[in-house]
Design a protein around this motif. Structure first.
Motif, short mmCIF file in Angstrom:
data_model
loop_
_atom_site.label_atom_id
_atom_site.label_comp_id
_atom_site.label_asym_id
_atom_site.label_seq_id
_atom_site.Cartn_x
_atom_site.Cartn_y
_atom_site.Cartn_z
N CYS A 82 61.86 2.46 33.90
CA CYS A 82 61.91 2.19 32.46
C CYS A 82 63.20 2.68 31.80
N ASP A 83 63.93 3.56 32.46
CA ASP A 83 65.16 4.10 31.89
C ASP A 83 66.18 2.99 31.67
N GLY A 84 66.74 2.94 30.47
CA GLY A 84 67.76 1.94 30.17
C GLY A 84 67.21 0.55 29.94
N MET A 85 65.88 0.41 29.78
CA MET A 85 65.29 -0.91 29.55
C MET A 85 64.99 -1.15 28.07
N GLY A 86 65.64 -0.33 27.21
CA GLY A 86 65.42 -0.51 25.78
C GLY A 86 65.85 -1.87 25.28
N TRP A 87 66.79 -2.51 25.96
CA TRP A 87 67.26 -3.83 25.55
C TRP A 87 66.15 -4.87 25.53
N ILE A 88 65.12 -4.62 26.36
CA ILE A 88 63.99 -5.56 26.38
C ILE A 88 62.80 -5.01 25.59
N GLY A 89 62.96 -3.78 25.08
CA GLY A 89 61.89 -3.18 24.30
C GLY A 89 61.02 -2.20 25.05
N ILE A 90 61.45 -1.80 26.25
CA ILE A 90 60.66 -0.90 27.09
C ILE A 90 61.21 0.52 26.97
N GLY A 91 60.32 1.47 26.76
CA GLY A 91 60.68 2.88 26.76
C GLY A 91 59.44 3.70 27.08
N ILE A 92 59.64 4.94 27.52
CA ILE A 92 58.50 5.79 27.82
C ILE A 92 58.65 7.14 27.14
N ASP A 93 57.53 7.76 26.87
CA ASP A 93 57.47 9.11 26.33
C ASP A 93 57.42 10.07 27.51
N PRO A 94 58.40 10.98 27.66
CA PRO A 94 58.44 11.86 28.83
C PRO A 94 57.19 12.70 29.01
N ASP A 95 56.62 13.21 27.92
CA ASP A 95 55.42 14.05 28.03
C ASP A 95 54.22 13.23 28.50
N ARG A 96 54.06 12.04 27.93
CA ARG A 96 52.95 11.19 28.35
C ARG A 96 53.11 10.76 29.81
N ASN A 97 54.34 10.47 30.19
CA ASN A 97 54.59 10.09 31.58
C ASN A 97 54.27 11.24 32.51
N ALA A 98 54.65 12.47 32.13
CA ALA A 98 54.38 13.64 32.96
C ALA A 98 52.89 13.90 33.12
N GLU A 99 52.12 13.51 32.11
CA GLU A 99 50.66 13.71 32.15
C GLU A 99 49.92 12.57 32.84
N ASN A 100 50.64 11.54 33.28
CA ASN A 100 49.99 10.33 33.81
C ASN A 100 49.00 9.74 32.81
N ALA A 101 49.38 9.75 31.54
CA ALA A 101 48.52 9.21 30.50
C ALA A 101 48.33 7.71 30.69
N THR A 102 47.30 7.18 30.06
CA THR A 102 47.06 5.73 30.15
C THR A 102 48.19 4.96 29.49
N VAL A 103 48.60 5.39 28.30
CA VAL A 103 49.74 4.78 27.61
C VAL A 103 50.89 5.77 27.68
N ILE A 104 51.99 5.39 28.31
CA ILE A 104 53.11 6.31 28.47
C ILE A 104 54.31 5.91 27.64
#
Length: 410
Positions: A339-361
């Motif tokens: 997901c890194d650097g995919m902001g051009w298409i509208g994709i981004g992640i929250d580092p804390d949510r990703n670290a927690e393996n949350a359903t929505v990251i």
């Protein structure tokens, strides 16, 4: 007092995964196990009610898949003595061009599946062996075949074609797509969790030892990274993924390799294992820190990002990205790098949510939702069993994929 249960089987070349389900109501998993090292040093593991039982033998293990099924059932019986297997559901990798839904096993079906073996030579024969073993072990049980290709059978024709003379398409040389049972389950979960996303444009990434991606619109597959075989698309644990077919000619003519050697190279010695010269296991590679391991991860991520862009183009836009499979569900690093650097298409992640393996990251403000949804191929198979037991005369082909066929049976 006996307890009617369903057994799910996922048979590979040297292992057999099995699940035990209560199907009196909506299917509930009672236990899950694996028989490893078929034909060598047998190892069995079964988890039930939070307890894991492991058995190993230094002697030669089951010599065939019928013996492996017997060993699995013996372990089940010792741990769940009241269980009576009334139905067995089978994961079958290839259903060919005809089968778009689960089928009750018959002699005619087995004949068809045997004809599809050249399409999946390293998977299909073992799937068939598992079915025959289960039929011998449980002769009175309902046997149901569930196909990994079925979920993709409604592709637009242009997504299934190869640029070969048309006669080959009619002979079955076309894109099929795989991991359909996984996508089926995750699509159903997405509909439950976020129906508005399910109705939109979604790319799902099933990332594991086998890896693929699927573009869905309204919950239906419209394109897949895997093609004629489960070798195409993303690099995998030991498989090449997409490769210039000219390399095959080169290896045969210039390197003097035999065809079987090329097959073994592409299926068993390549992918993450071949690039890293270390392991097919992403956890090992992430911990290793060697240049070769890092390069293997980088290539894996590069191909995912490349296919993500292509599938988004196929859909004409994107509303959500969903990760599943062993790597997709557990590797924070892979998800972050994809997901890194995919902001051009509208994709981004929250580092804390990703670290927690949350359903929505993805962040709250993100235009495209990025999600992690654990998959369960076994539950899809159990649901198919449930449907056939409740309606044994239901149509045996066609229809909607199970993940799109309404709520679970009550």
């Amino acid at each position: 007092m006996t307890r009617p249960v369903a057994l799910t089987l996922n048979v590979g070349s040297s292992s057999l995964k099995f699940g035990l389900f209560d199907i009196e109501g909506p299917p509930i998993e009672l236990g899950f196990g694996i028989v490893e090292n078929i034909g060598t040093a047998l190892r069995l593991k079964f988890t039930c009610n939070g307890t894991t039982i492991t058995r190993a033998s230094s002697e030669r293990g089951p010599a065939d898949h019928r013996s492996a099924v017997s060993a699995a059932f013996a372990l089940l019986h010792s741990q769940v003595p009241s269980a009576k297997v009334v139905a067995v559901g089978h994961r079958v990798v290839h259903g060919g061009p005809a089968y778009a839904a689960p089928r009750i096993v018959s002699d005619n079906l087995l004949d068809d599946l045997s004809r599809f073996a050249p399409f999946a030579p390293l998977h299909q024969p073992h799937n068939i062996a598992g079915i025959k073993a289960a039929m011998a072990e449980f002769p009175d049980a309902l046997q149901v075949a569930c196909f990994d290709t079925a979920f993709h059978r409604n592709h637009p024709k242009v997504n299934d074609l190869f640029a070969l003379p048309r006669a080959y398409y009619e002979r079955g040389v076309r894109r099929y797509g795989f991991h359909g049972l996984s996508y089926d389950y995750v699509a159903g979960e997405l509909r439950r969790i976020a129906p508005q996303l399910h109705a939109g444009r979604v790319v799902m990434a099933h990332l594991g030892n086998g890896a693929s991606m699927c573009a869905m619109e309204g919950g239906r597959s419209v394109a897949s990274t895997m093609g004629f075989t489960a070798l195409d698309g993303l690099p995998m644990g030991t498989r090449t993924g997409q490769i210039d077919p000219g390399i095959i000619f080169y290896l045969l003519r210039e390197e003097g390799m035999a065809l079987d050697e090329v097959i073994e190279l592409f299926y068993s010695k390549s992918g993450l294992l071949g690039l890293s010269d270390l392991s097919h296991d992403m956890r090992v590679l992430e911990a290793a820190g060697t240049p070769e391991a890092e390069e293997a991860i980088d290539y894996f991520v590069f191909r995912i990002r490349r296919e993500l862009g292509a599938l988004a183009a196929t859909l004409g836009g994107l509303d959500a990205v969903v990760f599943c499979g062993g790597i997709g569900e557990n590797s924070r690093l892979v998800r972050e790098r994809v997901c890194d650097g995919m902001g051009w298409i509208g994709i981004g992640i929250d580092p804390d949510r990703n670290a927690e393996n949350a359903t929505v990251i993805s962040p709250d403000h993100s235009r495209i939702q990025v999600m992690v949804i654990p998959t369960s191929e076994e539950l899809v198979i159990a649901r198919a069993i449930k449907r056939f037991r409740e309606a044994p005369n239901m149509p045996e082909a066609g229809g909607k994929p199970l993940g799109q066929a309404g709520p679970d049976p009550a």
